[in-house]
Design an enzyme around this catalytic site. Structure first.
Site, mmCIF file in Angstrom:
data_model
loop_
_atom_site.group_PDB
_atom_site.id
_atom_site.type_symbol
_atom_site.label_atom_id
_atom_site.label_comp_id
_atom_site.label_asym_id
_atom_site.label_seq_id
_atom_site.Cartn_x
_atom_site.Cartn_y
_atom_site.Cartn_z
ATOM 1 C CG LEU A 64 42.937 -69.388 45.115
ATOM 2 C CD1 LEU A 64 41.921 -69.442 46.256
ATOM 3 C CD2 LEU A 64 44.068 -68.426 45.510
ATOM 4 C CG ASP A 102 40.762 -48.124 50.525
ATOM 5 O OD1 ASP A 102 41.548 -47.554 49.749
ATOM 6 O OD2 ASP A 102 39.872 -47.512 51.147
ATOM 7 C CG HIS A 115 49.068 -48.364 44.023
ATOM 8 N ND1 HIS A 115 47.938 -48.555 44.791
ATOM 9 C CD2 HIS A 115 48.942 -47.122 43.486
ATOM 10 C CE1 HIS A 115 47.162 -47.485 44.714
ATOM 11 N NE2 HIS A 115 47.760 -46.591 43.929
#
Ligand code: FPP
Length: 244
Positions: free
Chosen positions: A127, A16, A33
């Site tokens: 990962l 956020d 963004h």
């Protein structure tokens, strides 16, 4: 010498603060963004380097469709760009991609890109990187229950768990939210039952390796009891475990 505390196996992040980061610089929200993607790239690499097993991020929520049209299309463009640019790099680092969320409603281009990116990284083992896109925690629970009901199967904690969108990984150990707010915002509602929560005031584009290490350090100082008492844990007679 004491044992080195374990790094969380699964970290989940609500990224956020992109909009505020941009607004403070008199930039359009989409620029925030874009910077968020840079921050995410750094974070994925840091997780690989620290031996984290699974990273799950909230990239686009079911509710984000309600944002201004230009912001939604900016986020979709970012996804298309990231799919083209980032996948080879992620693959080189041994990252396996999974996209989690409702595929219906996404453009043909994005849907095809998600499938290709998953296939291209399917052999990687360093990962597991879950990108939640067009995702909501309630959507996930309702969808899993509906699938069981349709097959006439009993709805139990175990059967629901198996049907959920993140059934390929263990539950998150550490749930991080950046940007100063302290709420879950419909992210991983089912899976976060025993996650340790960490809230950072840093805006997502500013969340760097040191901030990640701060969150991991806080996690390592917590005592996870999974419903047991502190005394039970320290007696060592019964190991803390997550519910089946
Ligand atoms: C929340 O910040 C962030 C999002 C809604 C999007 C998160 C996406 C990224 C970090 C980029 C990666 C995504 C793709 C599509 C590859 P906010 O906009 O709510 O920030 P604010 O609270 O400051 O307004």
């Amino acid at each position: 010498m004491g044992q080195t505390p374990a790094v969380p196996n699964h970290i989940a992040i609500v990224m956020d603060g992109n909009g505020r980061w941009a607004t403070r610089r008199f930039l359009p929200r989409v620029a925030g963004h874009k910077q968020g993607v840079e921050s995410l790239r750094r974070c994925v690499k840091a997780c690989v380097d620290r031996g984290v097993g699974v990273l799950t991020v909230f990239a686009f929520s079911s509710e984000n469709w309600n944002r201004p049209v230009e912001e939604v299309s900016g986020l979709m463009d970012l996804m298309v760009g990231a799919l083209t640019r980032e996948v080879p790099r992620l693959s080189k680092d041994g990252v396996r991609l999974h996209f989690v969320g409702e595929r219906g409603g996404l453009s043909e281009k994005i849907s095809a890109g998600l499938v290709q990116a998953e296939a291209a990284t399917a052999h990687n083992t360093h990962l597991i990187f879950n990108v939640c896109f067009n995702y909501g925690g309630r959507w996930d629970i309702a969808r899993a229950a509906a699938a069981l009901a349709e097959r006439g199967e009993p709805i139990t904690e175990v059967s629901l768990d198996r049907e959920m969108a993140l059934s390929h990984v263990s539950d998150p150990d550490l749930f991080i939210r950046t940007g100063g707010e302290q709420r879950l915002s419909n992210f991983l509602l089912w899976q976060s039952a025993y996650a340790e929560l960490f809230f950072s005031d840093k805006l997502w584009p500013e969340f760097d390796e040191a901030a990640l290490d701060e969150a991991i350090g806080a996690f390592q100082r917590r005592e996870r009891r999974f419903g047991k008492t502190s005394a039970q844990l320290s007696s060592g007679a019964e190991r803390a475990r997550q519910p089946a």
